[in-house]
Design an enzyme around this catalytic site. Structure first.
Site, PDB file in Angstrom:
ATOM      1  N   LYS A 176       0.884  -1.178   0.000  1.00 30.02           N
ATOM      2  CA  LYS A 176       0.000   0.000   0.000  1.00 30.02           C
ATOM      3  C   LYS A 176       0.917   1.221   0.000  1.00 30.02           C
ATOM      4  O   LYS A 176       1.414   1.647   1.040  1.00 30.02           O
ATOM      5  CB  LYS A 176      -0.887  -0.018   1.256  1.00 30.02           C
ATOM      6  N   GLY A 234       2.057   4.549  13.577  1.00 33.87           N
ATOM      7  CA  GLY A 234       2.743   3.366  14.101  1.00 33.87           C
ATOM      8  C   GLY A 234       2.027   2.810  15.323  1.00 33.87           C
ATOM      9  O   GLY A 234       1.843   1.598  15.465  1.00 33.87           O
ATOM     10  N   GLU A 251       9.203   1.743  11.501  1.00 31.82           N
ATOM     11  CA  GLU A 251      10.264   2.740  11.390  1.00 31.82           C
ATOM     12  C   GLU A 251       9.572   4.098  11.392  1.00 31.82           C
ATOM     13  O   GLU A 251       8.915   4.468  10.432  1.00 31.82           O
ATOM     14  CB  GLU A 251      11.066   2.498  10.106  1.00 31.82           C
ATOM     15  N   CYS A 285      13.649  10.642   7.909  1.00 32.43           N
ATOM     16  CA  CYS A 285      13.336  10.193   9.263  1.00 32.43           C
ATOM     17  C   CYS A 285      14.518  10.372  10.198  1.00 32.43           C
ATOM     18  O   CYS A 285      14.349  10.656  11.374  1.00 32.43           O
ATOM     19  CB  CYS A 285      12.904   8.731   9.228  1.00 32.43           C
ATOM     20  N   GLU A 385       9.079  16.063  15.709  1.00 32.53           N
ATOM     21  CA  GLU A 385       9.580  15.860  14.355  1.00 32.53           C
ATOM     22  C   GLU A 385       8.875  16.843  13.421  1.00 32.53           C
ATOM     23  O   GLU A 385       7.649  16.867  13.345  1.00 32.53           O
ATOM     24  CB  GLU A 385       9.311  14.421  13.898  1.00 32.53           C
TER      25      GLU A 385
HETATM   26  P1  NAI Z   1       1.490   8.622   7.803  1.00 31.70           P
HETATM   27  O1  NAI Z   1       2.139   7.852   8.888  1.00 31.70           O
HETATM   28  O2  NAI Z   1       0.090   9.075   7.982  1.00 31.70           O
HETATM   29  O3  NAI Z   1       1.558   7.791   6.431  1.00 31.70           O
HETATM   30  C1  NAI Z   1       2.466   6.743   6.141  1.00 31.70           C
HETATM   31  C2  NAI Z   1       1.711   5.607   5.460  1.00 31.70           C
HETATM   32  O4  NAI Z   1       0.748   5.071   6.371  1.00 31.70           O
HETATM   33  C3  NAI Z   1       0.915   6.028   4.225  1.00 31.70           C
HETATM   34  O5  NAI Z   1       0.963   4.995   3.265  1.00 31.70           O
HETATM   35  C4  NAI Z   1      -0.493   6.178   4.778  1.00 31.70           C
HETATM   36  O6  NAI Z   1      -1.493   6.032   3.819  1.00 31.70           O
HETATM   37  C5  NAI Z   1      -0.544   5.045   5.792  1.00 31.70           C
HETATM   38  N1  NAI Z   1      -1.542   5.191   6.871  1.00 31.70           N
HETATM   39  C6  NAI Z   1      -2.009   6.329   7.425  1.00 31.70           C
HETATM   40  N2  NAI Z   1      -2.929   6.049   8.378  1.00 31.70           N
HETATM   41  C7  NAI Z   1      -3.046   4.699   8.425  1.00 31.70           C
HETATM   42  C8  NAI Z   1      -3.833   3.802   9.202  1.00 31.70           C
HETATM   43  N3  NAI Z   1      -4.702   4.239  10.120  1.00 31.70           N
HETATM   44  N4  NAI Z   1      -3.683   2.469   8.993  1.00 31.70           N
HETATM   45  C9  NAI Z   1      -2.813   2.001   8.085  1.00 31.70           C
HETATM   46  N5  NAI Z   1      -2.051   2.812   7.307  1.00 31.70           N
HETATM   47  C10 NAI Z   1      -2.159   4.139   7.481  1.00 31.70           C
HETATM   48  O7  NAI Z   1       2.437   9.869   7.501  1.00 31.70           O
HETATM   49  P2  NAI Z   1       2.043  11.263   6.782  1.00 31.70           P
HETATM   50  O8  NAI Z   1       0.683  11.688   7.229  1.00 31.70           O
HETATM   51  O9  NAI Z   1       2.277  11.120   5.332  1.00 31.70           O
HETATM   52  O10 NAI Z   1       3.162  12.218   7.400  1.00 31.70           O
HETATM   53  C11 NAI Z   1       2.996  12.747   8.701  1.00 31.70           C
HETATM   54  C12 NAI Z   1       4.296  12.791   9.446  1.00 31.70           C
HETATM   55  O11 NAI Z   1       4.818  11.481   9.596  1.00 31.70           O
HETATM   56  C13 NAI Z   1       5.412  13.556   8.774  1.00 31.70           C
HETATM   57  O12 NAI Z   1       5.313  14.923   8.993  1.00 31.70           O
HETATM   58  C14 NAI Z   1       6.615  12.938   9.440  1.00 31.70           C
HETATM   59  O13 NAI Z   1       6.811  13.534  10.697  1.00 31.70           O
HETATM   60  C15 NAI Z   1       6.228  11.496   9.648  1.00 31.70           C
HETATM   61  N6  NAI Z   1       6.769  10.614   8.587  1.00 31.70           N
HETATM   62  C16 NAI Z   1       7.830   9.803   8.880  1.00 31.70           C
HETATM   63  C17 NAI Z   1       8.397   9.050   7.880  1.00 31.70           C
HETATM   64  C18 NAI Z   1       9.562   8.163   8.149  1.00 31.70           C
HETATM   65  O14 NAI Z   1      10.409   7.994   7.270  1.00 31.70           O
HETATM   66  N7  NAI Z   1       9.643   7.505   9.286  1.00 31.70           N
HETATM   67  C19 NAI Z   1       7.935   9.114   6.497  1.00 31.70           C
HETATM   68  C20 NAI Z   1       6.763   9.935   6.312  1.00 31.70           C
HETATM   69  C21 NAI Z   1       6.228  10.663   7.334  1.00 31.70           C
END
Ligand code: NAI
Ligand code: MG
Length: 482
Positions: A176, A234, A251, A285, A385
Site C-alpha cells: 500500500k 505506528g 520505522e 526520518c 519531528e
Molecule cells: P502517515 O504515517 O500518515 O503515512 C504513512 C503511510 O501510512 C501512508 O501509506 C499512509 O497512507 C498510511 N496510513 C495512514 N494512516 C493509516 C492507518 N490508520 N492504517 C494504516 N495505514 C495508514 O504519515 P504522513 O501523514 O504522510 O506524514 C505525517 C508525518 O509522519 C510527517 O510529517 C513525518 O513527521 C512522519 N513521517 C515519517 C516518515 C519516516 O520515514 N519515518 C515518512 C513519512 C512521514
C-alpha cells in the site's frame, strides 16, 4: 492529460470496485499529474486473498527453489538499471526531489534487489545435539503473507527494502504505497513480472491510510506488516494489529541529535550538519535536526548554517541546478510552516532562504531552508519531528551534558557525532540511545547496514541481514535419537 493509474491484483491491472479515484500532484507546481484508485475494503481483500492463496496452496511459491527466487530479484535489479533515467524522472516529478537525488535513490533500488537476491540462497538454519540421545534443527521459514505500508519521502526505496527481502524469504507481499506518491511503486509489478515473478506473489493497492491501509493491519490473513511513517500511525498499527498478534516492524522517524565537538574539523562538520537537515527537503526520518554545537564553535557554526541556507537553490526537481525541491504536499508545507511560526516565538530565527523566483512555481509547496539559533532542547521545535528543512542549533559545554540532552527525547532513531578523538567518538556512540550512529558523517544508509530505531522510533530492523530475518519465522524440530 493526467494518467489513470490502476491497482495490481492477481496479475491484473484494475480500478477500485466503486470506481473512485484520487488526484496525484506535482508538488513543484500543484498540477494534477495522475489519478489513482481510492481503494477500500473489498479491493484490499481481493489482494489479500490472492496473496494468501499463492502462499498457502501447495506451498508452490515458498517452495520455489531459493535460487529461482534469487534470480528473479537479480533480474529485477538489471531491469531497474535499464529503466534508471525514466524511473528517476518519474520519482522527481512525483515527490519533488532534485533529479540528482532521485537518480541516487533509483540506483540504490537496483542494488537492493541485487543484495537481497543474493540473500535468497544464503538463508540457513542450525543443528545441535544437546545430548547423545537427541538433536534438533532450527528451520527458517517465510513468515507468510506480508504487507508493506510505506511513506512518500523515498517512494520507490521504501517498498523495495521490504518487498525484496520478503521475496528472498519466500513470502507473498501486498504493497500500500502512500497516497501522495504512488507512481514508482506501480512500476514494481511491471519490473517483477518481466523478471519472472509468478502471478499472485505481489499485489499493489493504492489509497488512503484509514481505508486502504487499515484493512491490511486488521486482516487475520495477513501475517506481518512492515510500516514506515509517522509515530502516531505506528501506534495505531500496533493497537489494531494486536487483535491478530500481527508481526510488525515499525520505522517511525525521529528527532536526531547531530553533535559537533570542539575538536572536529569545523568545515566538514558544519557542511555535514547542514546536509543532514537540508537533504531531501528535510524529509528524512533520520535527519539530524537537533544540531548540538560546542560553545566555542557555536557562533561560527550558526554563521556557516546561515550562509548555507542563503545559498541553497530552490526549484523544480527536474531542473539540474535545483538543490532543494518543494515539500511533498500542501499538508506537509502547512505543517512545517506552522512549526516555523512556533519556533519564531521560542527561539531566534537566524535565517530563512528564498522561494524559487519563477511564476510557474508560485503554487509549489516550497519551504526554504530555515535556521533557528538559541534553541533550548525543551522547545517544541527541538522536541517534535518537523519533517522539513528546519534546523535547531543548540549550544553545549560537556560530553555528559550533550549526551543527556541527546537522549532526552521520546525518539531514538539516529545520531551523528563529529570529532577527531576516537575515544570520545566511541564513548559517545555507546551512550546514545539510538539505533544508528554516524561518526564524522551523516545519513549514509548502505543497504548492507541494519536500519531502525530505539524507543519511540519503532522496532525491528530493515536492510542488511536483519532485514531478511524480519521476514522469517524459526521452527525448532527436535529428534529423539535414543
Ligand atoms: P502517515 O504515517 O500518515 O503515512 C504513512 C503511510 O501510512 C501512508 O501509506 C499512509 O497512507 C498510511 N496510513 C495512514 N494512516 C493509516 C492507518 N490508520 N492504517 C494504516 N495505514 C495508514 O504519515 P504522513 O501523514 O504522510 O506524514 C505525517 C508525518 O509522519 C510527517 O510529517 C513525518 O513527521 C512522519 N513521517 C515519517 C516518515 C519516516 O520515514 N519515518 C515518512 C513519512 C512521514
Ligand atoms: Mg497521515
Amino acid at each position: 492529460m493526467a494518467e489513470e493509474l490502476k491497482n495490481y491484483i492477481d496479475g491484473q491491472w484494475v480500478d477500485a470496485r466503486d470506481g473512485e479515484r484520487f488526484d496525484v500532484f506535482n508538488p513543484a507546481t500543484g498540477e494534477v499529474i495522475a489519478t489513482a484508485p481510492d481503494s477500500k475494503l473489498a479491493d484490499v481483500e481481493a489482494a489479500i486473498d490472492g496473496a494468501r492463496r499463492t502462499f498457502d496452496e501447495g506451498s508452490w511459491w515458498p517452495g520455489t527453489p531459493a535460487r529461482t527466487r534469487g534470480r528473479i530479484l537479480l533480474d529485477a535489479a538489471e531491469i531497474v538499471r535499464r529503466e534508471h533515467e525514466r524511473l528517476a524522472r518519474m520519482e522527481s516529478i512525483d515527490s519533488g526531489k532534485p533529479i540528482g537525488d532521485a537518480r541516487e535513490d533509483i540506483a540504490e533500488v537496483a542494488y537492493m534487489f541485487e543484495y537481497f537476491g543474493g540473500w535468497a540462497t544464503k538463508i540457513d538454519g542450525d543443528v545441535q545435539h544437546p545430548s547423545a540421545e537427541a538433536m534438533f534443527m532450527v528451520w527458517r521459514e517465510p513468515v507468510g503473507v506480508a504487507a508493506g505500508i510505506t511513506p512518500w519521502n523515498y517512494p520507490m526505496m521504501m517498498p523495495v527494502q521490504k518487498l525484496a527481502p520478503a521475496i528472498a524469504a519466500g513470502c507473498t507481499f501486498i504493497l500500500k504505497p502512500p497516497e501522495q506518491t504512488p507512481l514508482t511503486a506501480l512500476e514494481l509489478p511491471k519490473i517483477l513480472e518481466e523478471a519472472g515473478l509468478p502471478t499472485g506473489v505481489f499485489h499493489v493497492i493504492t489509497g488512503f491510510g484509514e481505508t486502504a491501509g487499515a484493512p491490511l493491519v486488521a486482516s487475520p490473513k495477513v501475517d506481518k506488516v512492515g510500516f514506515t511513517g509517522s509515530r502516531e500511525v505506528g501506534k495505531i498499527i500496533v493497537r489494531e494489529g494486536a487483535e491478530t498478534l500481527k508481526r510488525v516492524t515499525l520505522e517511525l522517524g525521529g528527532k536526531s541529535p547531530n553533535i559537533v565537538f570542539a575538536d572536529a574539523d569545523p568545515k566538514t562538520a558544519f557542511e555535514g550538519s547542514a546536509n543532514g537537515v537540508f537533504w531531501n527537503q528535510g524529509q528524512i526520518c533520520s535527519a539530524g535536526t537537533r544540531v548540538f554545537v560546542d560553545r566555542s564553535l557555536y557562533d561560527d557554526a550558526v554563521n556557516a548554517f546561515v550562509d548555507r541556507a542563503s545559498e541553497i537553490v530552490l526549484g523544480e526537481g527536474l531542473d539540474e541546478s535545483t538543490e532543494m525541491g518543494p515539500l511533498v504536499s500542501r499538508e506537509q508545507q502547512e505543517r512545517v510552516e506552522h512549526y516555523i511560526e512556533v519556533g519564531s516565538k521560542e527561539a531566534t530565527l537566524a535565517k530563512q532562504g528564498t522561494r524559487p523566483n519563477d511564476a510557474r512555481l508560485s503554487d509549489g509547496y516550497f519551504v526554504p531552508p530555515t535556521v533557528f539559533a538559541d534553541v533550548d532542547n525543551t522547545h517544541t521545535i527541538a522536541r517534535e519531528e518537523i519533517f522539513g528543512p528546519v534546523m535547531s542549533v543548540i549550544p553545549f559545554t560537556t560530553v555528559e551534558e550533550v549526551v543527556a540532552m541527546s537522549n532526552d527525547n521520546a525518539y531514538g532513531l539516529a545520531a551523528a557525532v563529529w570529532t577527531n578523538d576516537i575515544k570520545k567518538a566511541m564513548t559517545t556512540a555507546r551512550a546514545l540511545r539510538v539505533g544508528i550512529v554516524w561518526i564524522n558523517d551523516t545519513q549514509p544508509a548502505p543497504t548492507e547496514m541494519p536500519w531502525g530505531g530505539f524507543k519511540e522510533s519503532g522496532f525491528g530492523r530493515e536492510l542488511g541481514k536483519h532485514g531478511v530475518d524480519d521476514y522469517l519465522e524459526s521452527k525448532s524440530v527436535y529428534v529423539n535419537l535414543a
